[in-house]
Design a protein around this motif. Structure first.
Motif, short mmCIF file in Angstrom:
data_model
loop_
_atom_site.label_atom_id
_atom_site.label_comp_id
_atom_site.label_asym_id
_atom_site.label_seq_id
_atom_site.Cartn_x
_atom_site.Cartn_y
_atom_site.Cartn_z
N PHE A 96 9.36 23.73 -44.33
CA PHE A 96 7.91 23.77 -44.21
C PHE A 96 7.23 22.50 -44.70
N GLU A 97 7.77 21.91 -45.79
CA GLU A 97 7.05 20.82 -46.45
C GLU A 97 7.62 19.43 -46.20
N GLU A 98 8.92 19.35 -45.86
CA GLU A 98 9.56 18.04 -45.92
C GLU A 98 10.05 17.51 -44.58
N ALA A 133 13.69 37.46 -44.79
CA ALA A 133 12.78 38.08 -45.76
C ALA A 133 11.77 37.08 -46.32
N LEU A 134 12.07 35.79 -46.22
CA LEU A 134 11.16 34.76 -46.69
C LEU A 134 10.17 34.32 -45.61
N GLY A 135 10.21 35.02 -44.46
CA GLY A 135 9.30 34.68 -43.39
C GLY A 135 9.81 33.59 -42.47
N VAL A 136 11.09 33.31 -42.53
CA VAL A 136 11.68 32.28 -41.68
C VAL A 136 12.15 32.93 -40.38
N GLU A 137 11.49 32.56 -39.30
CA GLU A 137 11.78 33.16 -37.99
C GLU A 137 12.77 32.30 -37.22
N PRO A 138 13.55 32.91 -36.35
CA PRO A 138 14.56 32.16 -35.60
C PRO A 138 13.96 31.13 -34.66
N SER A 139 14.64 30.00 -34.55
CA SER A 139 14.35 28.96 -33.57
C SER A 139 15.59 28.09 -33.50
N ARG A 140 15.49 26.93 -32.91
CA ARG A 140 16.65 26.05 -32.80
C ARG A 140 16.62 24.93 -33.83
N SER A 155 7.40 30.87 -40.54
CA SER A 155 6.21 31.40 -39.88
C SER A 155 5.20 31.96 -40.88
N ASP A 156 5.65 32.24 -42.10
CA ASP A 156 4.74 32.81 -43.10
C ASP A 156 5.00 32.10 -44.43
N ARG A 157 4.20 31.09 -44.70
CA ARG A 157 4.41 30.26 -45.88
C ARG A 157 4.27 31.05 -47.18
N SER A 158 3.41 32.06 -47.20
CA SER A 158 3.14 32.79 -48.45
C SER A 158 4.39 33.48 -48.99
N LEU A 159 5.27 33.95 -48.12
CA LEU A 159 6.46 34.66 -48.57
C LEU A 159 7.38 33.75 -49.38
N TYR A 160 7.64 32.56 -48.87
CA TYR A 160 8.54 31.68 -49.60
C TYR A 160 7.86 31.10 -50.86
N LEU A 161 6.55 30.91 -50.81
CA LEU A 161 5.86 30.42 -52.00
C LEU A 161 5.89 31.44 -53.13
N ARG A 162 5.78 32.72 -52.79
CA ARG A 162 5.89 33.76 -53.83
C ARG A 162 7.30 33.77 -54.41
N ALA A 163 8.31 33.60 -53.56
CA ALA A 163 9.68 33.54 -54.05
C ALA A 163 9.87 32.33 -54.95
N ALA A 164 9.26 31.21 -54.60
CA ALA A 164 9.37 30.00 -55.41
C ALA A 164 8.75 30.19 -56.78
N GLU A 165 7.63 30.91 -56.84
CA GLU A 165 6.99 31.16 -58.14
C GLU A 165 7.91 31.91 -59.08
N HIS A 166 8.75 32.78 -58.54
CA HIS A 166 9.71 33.52 -59.38
C HIS A 166 10.77 32.61 -59.98
N LEU A 167 10.98 31.44 -59.37
CA LEU A 167 11.97 30.51 -59.90
C LEU A 167 11.45 29.74 -61.12
#
Length: 600
Positions: free
Chosen positions: A57-59, A85-92, A6-18
């Motif tokens: 999100f991307e694939e 914490a990465l902005g991933v909200e519950p769904s199915r 639900s919030d792409r920016s959170l996981y992209l910031r985490a990816a930058e740390h990698l």
């Protein structure tokens, strides 16, 4: 079920740390089958969860998603927390759970009738009592005699997990008596209308191997399969992975460490991960940088393992210190020393150290009893993660109730845990009963009513649990075919908190750990400590005959060494090795012998 981003920016910031870690970034950017061989403290969970967010999100386009299989409910809970914490909200869209849960909910329940699996109609999951009863009947029929039937349980389980093909010559001839006992035991379970936990991956593995259409159905739903702690998940899971990923075309992202394979007694086979990593159609990435441990602990860990792996501490890591404590007397006296001297000294060296950042790890739960008794003598609370704990730490229901208790004891003021998170966890827990939007809405309303009406940490835990069970849980869990054992665990614990129980005086605050700020020392077996980290680790009872045990076979000695290694590498700042003077484990003697010349 979990989630959509639900919030792409959170996981992209985490990816930058990698990016700063070439190996982590390589794993994150992989686009085919990938196996990540991750040493202790190497950030493998961060890589795994960030990768999952990227894939979602991307694939992969909705409604397709990802299945993520891990070893136990604790690991699944950690992955859910990290994804949240990465902005991933519950769904199915995504499944996150154990191999047993995956087998049951994604294969057996939806396809049992279509695939003509040999399970009863409307089966439930066997309780421990039902399993014991089935074994007693099977034992009497196949073997007989005065021996305790339960003493065969371990051997029977190993046989079931190690030989998957029931039609094979190996199944019938390696141990004919054991094969007949297994078959009789399973027949008794079916008469009761139940399956047990070992049945789940075994039945799923056979079903997927025999039904190509079922593999295609899972590919359509989950084009990517992630597996955490691959080395611990056994032959049935490996057979599923090979069929789904290298047969049906699901993309694999697997994470594990052969050196941390410590569940051989449950059928885990570390060589399966090694074989997977050596396939030509798999990209293998090795994470060697340890972000957790001080550099001296990283260096010593290879001495503990007995092999060089090229692990390094991160730049700027603390020194890390290893202390040896030979002690006289029994474990009661040694435990007294831990609390009267060792821990106070650590707290003096590390001023901000809290009890919650300390763990005492031991080879067997009964040794932990002495440590627990000494802690009580010193007025120190404990959190146990072994078979002598108040209740199994693997219980999803009990861990959810812990979170609810924290909310009632002041968490509602601080916003932790979030009520929305408790609602979502509860919905997942009782998903079989909450099959419509209206039922899920009513569950949220009823849960809030119960928690809001019991915001008093001083109330007896028995009263709180009894009210929650009667007003909310009993009806829901009664509609869940997979929750029989969870219901039994809760019922036993409520009885223990009752007027005649051994923890009758426990309050809601004590249960939640919130009243004392969660400032309780962690007690755990070496096996149950895997995946966790602490500032200070005390390896207790590191004696000859305990680790490795007397009479251990070569394979068991190797696994005992890996258990020692796992415990050792939980520590960030200090490792303390406590053992009986003159009776040190050969592992302790070896490590001390290699460290002392360096320090002289």
């Amino acid at each position: 079920m979990w989630p959509v981003v639900s919030d792409r920016s959170l996981y992209l910031r985490a990816a930058e740390h990698l990016r700063a870690n070439e190996a982590q970034w390589k794993a994150y950017e992989s686009d085919g089958h990938c196996v990540v061989l991750a040493g202790p403290g190497s950030g493998k969970t961060k890589v795994l969860t960030t990768k999952l967010a990227k894939v979602l999100f991307e694939e992969i386009q909705e409604p397709r998603g990802v299945a993520c299989i891990t070893y136990n409910n604790e690991c699944a809970r950690e992955l859910e927390t990290r994804l949240y914490a990465l902005g991933v909200e519950p769904s199915r869209r995504v499944f996150i759970g154990t191999v047993h849960s995956f087998s049951l909910t994604q294969v057996i329940l939806p396809y049992a009738k279509t695939a003509k699996l040999e399970v009863p109609n409307e089966f439930t999951v066997a309780t421990q009592r039902q399993q014991r009863t089935a074994l007693e009947i099977a034992f009497k029929r196949v073997i007989g005699g005065p021996e305790n039937p339960q003493s065969w349980s371990f051997r029977m389980a190993r046989y079931r997990r190690s030989i998957l093909d029931r039609a094979s010559k190996q199944w019938h001839e390696e141990d004919p008596q054991l094969a007949k006992l297994v078959e009789a035991y399973e027949a008794e379970l079916r008469k009761m209308g139940v399956i047990d936990f070992d049945d789940m991956p075994l039945l799923a593995s056979r079903a997927l191997a025999a039904n190509e259409w079922m593999r295609r159905a899972l590919l359509a739903k989950y084009p990517v399969l992630a597996v955490d702690e691959y080395q611990d998940l056994g032959r049935a899971l490996h057979r599923m992975v090979v069929g789904l990923c290298f047969g049906a075309g699901i993309r694999l992202f697997a994470v594990g460490d052969v050196d941390q394979s410590i569940y051989g007694f449950t059928g885990a086979s570390p060589e399966l991960l090694q074989q997977l990593s050596e396939r030509l159609d798999v990209q293998t990435v090795r994470l060697r940088l340890n972000y957790r441990c001080g550099f001296r602990i990283v260096t010593a860990s290879e001495y503990v393992l007995g092999e060089e792996r090229g692990y390094k501490a991160r730049d700027g890591a603390a020194q890390g210190t290893i202390y040896f404590h030979p002690r006289i007397g029994g474990y009661e006296q040694q435990a007294e020393y831990v609390f009267s001297s060792l821990i106070p000294q650590s707290k003096a060296r590390i001023p901000k150290l809290t009890l919650g950042q300390i763990a005492v790890l031991y080879p067997a739960a009964w040794i932990g009893d002495a440590v627990d008794a000494a802690a009580r003598e010193h007025g120190i609370g404990t959190v146990r993660s072994d078979t002598n704990a108040l209740y199994p730490r693997s219980s999803r229901l009990m861990r959810w109730l812990e979170g609810c208790a924290v909310w009632c004891c002041g968490g509602w003021r601080l916003g932790y845990p979030r009520l929305a998170r408790l609602v979502l966890e509860g919905r997942n827990l009782f998903s079989e009963a909450l099959v419509s939007d209206e039922k899920r809405r009513l569950f949220q309303r009823d849960l809030l009513k119960e928690l809001w009406g019991h915001r008093d940490g001083t109330m007896p835990l028995h009263d709180w649990l009894t009210a929650l069970r009667g007003n909310l849980i009993a009806d829901l869990i009664g509609q869940c075919r997979t929750q029989s054992e969870e219901r039994a665990i809760l019922d036993v614990f409520i009885e223990r908190t009752g007027p005649e129980g051994d923890v009758a005086d426990m309050t809601l605050s004590a249960f939640s750990g919130f009243g004392d700020g969660g400032n309780r020392i962690n007690l755990s077996t070496l096996h149950s400590s895997k995946g966790r980290e602490f500032s200070v680790v005390i390896l207790f009872g590191m004696d000859a005959g305990r680790i490795p045990r007397n009479g251990a076979l070569t394979t068991e000695i190797r696994e005992a060494r890996r258990s020692f290694y796992v415990g050792f590498t939980r520590a960030e700042d200090e490792v303390h090795i406590v053992y009986t003077s003159g009776h040190a484990s050969s592992f302790v003697t070896e490590v001390r012998g290699r460290l002392e010349p360096e320090e002289s």
